[in-house]
Design a protein around this motif. Structure first.
Motif, PDB file in Angstrom:
ATOM      1  N   ASP A  55       0.834  -1.201   0.000  1.00 27.48           N
ATOM      2  CA  ASP A  55       0.000   0.000   0.000  1.00 27.48           C
ATOM      3  C   ASP A  55       0.867   1.249   0.000  1.00 27.48           C
ATOM      4  OD1 ASP A  55      -2.454  -1.349   0.070  1.00 27.48           O
ATOM      5  OD2 ASP A  55      -2.355  -1.590   2.243  1.00 27.48           O
ATOM      6  N   TYR A  56       0.609   2.136  -0.950  1.00 32.92           N
ATOM      7  CA  TYR A  56       1.376   3.376  -1.015  1.00 32.92           C
ATOM      8  C   TYR A  56       1.173   4.239   0.230  1.00 32.92           C
ATOM      9  CZ  TYR A  56       2.408   2.573  -5.982  1.00 32.92           C
ATOM     10  OH  TYR A  56       2.868   2.066  -7.168  1.00 32.92           O
ATOM     11  N   LEU A  57      -0.052   4.280   0.740  1.00 30.34           N
ATOM     12  CA  LEU A  57      -0.317   5.102   1.922  1.00 30.34           C
ATOM     13  C   LEU A  57       0.527   4.643   3.108  1.00 30.34           C
ATOM     14  CD1 LEU A  57      -4.177   5.795   1.917  1.00 30.34           C
ATOM     15  CD2 LEU A  57      -2.358   7.497   1.914  1.00 30.34           C
ATOM     16  N   ALA A  58       0.610   3.328   3.296  1.00 32.65           N
ATOM     17  CA  ALA A  58       1.392   2.803   4.412  1.00 32.65           C
ATOM     18  C   ALA A  58       2.879   3.093   4.224  1.00 32.65           C
ATOM     19  CB  ALA A  58       1.165   1.298   4.540  1.00 32.65           C
ATOM     20  N   GLN A  59       3.388   2.864   3.013  1.00 30.74           N
ATOM     21  CA  GLN A  59       4.806   3.115   2.750  1.00 30.74           C
ATOM     22  C   GLN A  59       5.138   4.586   2.959  1.00 30.74           C
ATOM     23  OE1 GLN A  59       6.914   0.809   2.386  1.00 30.74           O
ATOM     24  NE2 GLN A  59       8.743   1.616   1.404  1.00 30.74           N
ATOM     25  N   HIS A  69      14.945  -5.684  -4.077  1.00 29.65           N
ATOM     26  CA  HIS A  69      13.922  -4.640  -4.204  1.00 29.65           C
ATOM     27  C   HIS A  69      13.199  -4.452  -2.870  1.00 29.65           C
ATOM     28  CE1 HIS A  69      10.737  -2.179  -5.843  1.00 29.65           C
ATOM     29  NE2 HIS A  69       9.827  -3.072  -5.508  1.00 29.65           N
ATOM     30  N   GLN A  70      12.847  -5.547  -2.207  1.00 30.66           N
ATOM     31  CA  GLN A  70      12.176  -5.459  -0.915  1.00 30.66           C
ATOM     32  C   GLN A  70      13.082  -4.815   0.134  1.00 30.66           C
ATOM     33  OE1 GLN A  70      11.030  -9.731  -0.682  1.00 30.66           O
ATOM     34  NE2 GLN A  70       8.953  -8.971  -0.429  1.00 30.66           N
ATOM     35  N   LEU A  71      14.358  -5.159   0.115  1.00 29.42           N
ATOM     36  CA  LEU A  71      15.293  -4.562   1.071  1.00 29.42           C
ATOM     37  C   LEU A  71      15.368  -3.045   0.892  1.00 29.42           C
ATOM     38  CD1 LEU A  71      18.191  -7.183   1.005  1.00 29.42           C
ATOM     39  CD2 LEU A  71      16.810  -6.579   3.003  1.00 29.42           C
ATOM     40  N   ALA A  72      15.331  -2.594  -0.356  1.00 34.74           N
ATOM     41  CA  ALA A  72      15.381  -1.156  -0.611  1.00 34.74           C
ATOM     42  C   ALA A  72      14.146  -0.449  -0.068  1.00 34.74           C
ATOM     43  CB  ALA A  72      15.508  -0.896  -2.114  1.00 34.74           C
ATOM     44  N   LEU A  73      13.026  -1.174   0.022  1.00 31.70           N
ATOM     45  CA  LEU A  73      11.777  -0.577   0.488  1.00 31.70           C
ATOM     46  C   LEU A  73      11.549  -0.739   1.987  1.00 31.70           C
ATOM     47  CD1 LEU A  73       9.314  -1.680  -2.350  1.00 31.70           C
ATOM     48  CD2 LEU A  73      10.516   0.496  -2.133  1.00 31.70           C
ATOM     49  N   HIS A  74      12.026  -1.869   2.554  1.00 30.94           N
ATOM     50  CA  HIS A  74      11.626  -2.207   3.919  1.00 30.94           C
ATOM     51  C   HIS A  74      12.773  -2.373   4.917  1.00 30.94           C
ATOM     52  CE1 HIS A  74       7.717  -2.800   2.185  1.00 30.94           C
ATOM     53  NE2 HIS A  74       8.094  -3.844   1.485  1.00 30.94           N
ATOM     54  N   TRP A 110       5.322   5.291   6.711  1.00 30.01           N
ATOM     55  CA  TRP A 110       6.511   4.709   7.345  1.00 30.01           C
ATOM     56  C   TRP A 110       7.790   5.424   6.948  1.00 30.01           C
ATOM     57  CZ3 TRP A 110       4.530  -0.663   5.502  1.00 30.01           C
ATOM     58  CH2 TRP A 110       3.555  -1.141   6.382  1.00 30.01           C
ATOM     59  N   HIS A 111       7.813   6.027   5.761  1.00 29.13           N
ATOM     60  CA  HIS A 111       9.081   6.550   5.233  1.00 29.13           C
ATOM     61  C   HIS A 111       9.043   8.045   4.918  1.00 29.13           C
ATOM     62  CE1 HIS A 111      11.037   2.628   5.075  1.00 29.13           C
ATOM     63  NE2 HIS A 111       9.855   2.144   4.742  1.00 29.13           N
ATOM     64  N   HIS A 112       8.118   8.771   5.518  1.00 30.57           N
ATOM     65  CA  HIS A 112       8.196  10.237   5.564  1.00 30.57           C
ATOM     66  C   HIS A 112       8.063  10.921   4.212  1.00 30.57           C
ATOM     67  CE1 HIS A 112       9.680   9.182   9.561  1.00 30.57           C
ATOM     68  NE2 HIS A 112      10.610   8.448   8.970  1.00 30.57           N
ATOM     69  N   PHE A 113       7.198  10.403   3.361  1.00 28.77           N
ATOM     70  CA  PHE A 113       6.841  11.125   2.140  1.00 28.77           C
ATOM     71  C   PHE A 113       5.324  11.146   2.006  1.00 28.77           C
ATOM     72  CE2 PHE A 113       7.487   6.728   0.639  1.00 28.77           C
ATOM     73  CZ  PHE A 113       6.392   6.514  -0.176  1.00 28.77           C
TER      74      PHE A 113
END
Length: 438
Positions: free
Chosen positions: A67-71, A408-413, A74-77
């Motif tokens: 979910d874009y809203l959750a990401q 890819h997941q590591l870069a995101l999470h 969590w990551h300040h954008f």
């Protein structure tokens, strides 16, 4: 006092866009050094190289969407839902269309989003070259929604064939995949596996060897034409061993309700058709804001990834036409290129904020891998680095292929979330069917 933070707007939440928004949010948004906004017309993200698995049913879309809203939280954008339809370079604003839900209700009105630096990362889509019947009778695999739609068609076709009280008509359970690039080739192998798994769950009136035929079609002289010939030959041998029928040097002239027509008025009977041929940037990019495009609608960029006509606008990923190591040769539309460009753009934004000169980006080709489902993985590593490459296949190639998604997941999470998620999936994998049945 008005907010004077530098406004960075990223359009497109694919592999490159979402990784960039995440890293910029963590680096600059969290510290209040810049205002980071991600715009996408979808509500959730899925790594595009996984779409063939969603279409085949070996991956459940709901288990891997982010979910874009959750990401963003969590990551300040910031995340803003909407489809970009225009660009006002004079006022430095992008124009978004109204967002309408599945029931026809307007969720957000048309609006403008201001920027100081704009990064366009909207990826690519299939190019049907105006072939008659494609939009009516074929499914592309450009989005998770399309991949999920094909999978539902596949399951429904199998259930329908099992339930009917008359013999199957010619081509009723046949699949035609138009385009033998990585997506089409990988889908062919996945479908060979999943159709057999699907029938095993009680659809015993279907003889999968007799009734299900998979056809892979391409106008090029070999499958995987953009990859090394050795890889192409190995993949073709395995697919032919599985019974996949390969048509190369075959130009599609039309797609009908009964199948696919080739030059010479040859008809390949097929109820299920996937269009995976040709790549172009979305049509709305053509001449948008007076920016320079090529014939594939890609935005032409300089070596710093800036558009040629506006230094405040950058483009990365499949929608960017970026020269490689010689004039006229473009960086290929691959996830690894988008990842490298996203990483480079983090430094570029730091330099923009500091008022420093921007650096040139150079593509590094780490090779190509093609997953043939449960059967094999083949590829080459380090291609283009030292003028030679390392051929790999089998288990090592399979693990390397899977590691691309993990990266890819590591870069995101980050490490811990990815580790826990991987462990959870290993556990649930043992208690669920290995193919999605609905």
């Amino acid at each position: 006092m008005a907010d004077t933070k530098h406004r960075v707007v990223i359009v497109g939440g694919g592999a490159g866009g979402l990784e960039l928004a995440t890293r910029l949010g963590d680096k600059f948004g969290k510290r209040g050094r810049a205002d980071i906004t991600l715009v996408d017309r979808m509500r959730a993200h899925l790594w595009k190289p996984l779409l063939h698995q969603v279409a085949a049913g070996t991956m459940d879309l709901g288990d891997h969407e982010l979910d874009y809203l959750a990401q963003a939280h969590w990551h300040h954008f910031h995340y803003r839902v909407g489809e970009m339809i225009g660009l006002d370079r004079e006022t430095r604003e992008i124009l978004l269309a109204a967002y309408v839900d599945d029931e026809g209700h307007e969720v957000t009105a048309p609006r403008r989003v201001p920027y100081d630096t704009l990064i366009i990362a909207i990826g690519s889509m299939s190019n049907d070259f105006a072939t008659p019947g494609v939009s009516e009778h074929a499914v592309s695999l450009d989005t998770p929604t399309q991949a999920d739609r094909f999978h539902r068609r596949l399951v429904n076709a199998a259930i329908r064939a099992h339930a009917q009280d008359h013999p199957l008509r010619p081509g009723q359970l046949n699949v035609a995949i138009i385009g033998a690039g990585a997506t089409g080739t990988e889908l062919a192998a996945e479908l060979h596996y999943t159709t057999r798994q699907l029938v095993m769950y009680g659809l015993d009136r279907i003889d999968v060897e007799r009734d299900v035929k998979i056809n892979l079609i391409d106008a090029a002289p070999r499958i995987l034409p953009a990859l090394p010939e050795r890889l192409s030959v190995a993949a073709a041998k395995l697919l032919e061993k599985l019974g996949v029928k390969i048509f190369t040097g075959a130009r599609v002239t039309a797609v009908t309700a009964d199948g696919v027509k080739l030059d010479g008025d040859v008809l390949i009977p097929a109820e299920l058709v996937v269009w995976a041929a040709g790549v172009k940037a979305p049509d709305f990019l053509r001449d948008i804001g007076g920016l320079e495009n090529n014939r594939a609608n890609q935005l032409v960029v300089t070596p710093t990834l800036q558009s040629t006509r506006d230094p405040n606008i950058f483009a990365i990923g499949d929608c960017a036409a970026c020269t490689w190591d010689q004039p006229g040769k473009l960086v290929p539309p691959r996830a690894q290129a988008a990842h490298q460009q996203a990483s480079h753009m983090v430094g570029q934004i730091r330099r923009v904020l500091a008022g420093e000169a921007l650096k040139v980006w150079r593509y590094r080709d780490f090779g190509s891998l093609v997953s043939l489902g449960e059967y094999s993985t083949v590829g080459n590593l380090m291609g283009g680095l030292a003028g030679r490459s390392l051929w790999i296949e089998g288990l090592f190639a399979r693990l390397t292929y899977k590691s691309l998604y993990k990266m890819h997941q590591l870069a995101l999470h980050g490490f811990w979330k990815v580790s826990l998620d991987t462990l959870a999936r290993l556990i649930t994998r043992r208690t669920e069917p290995h193919v999605k049945l609905h």
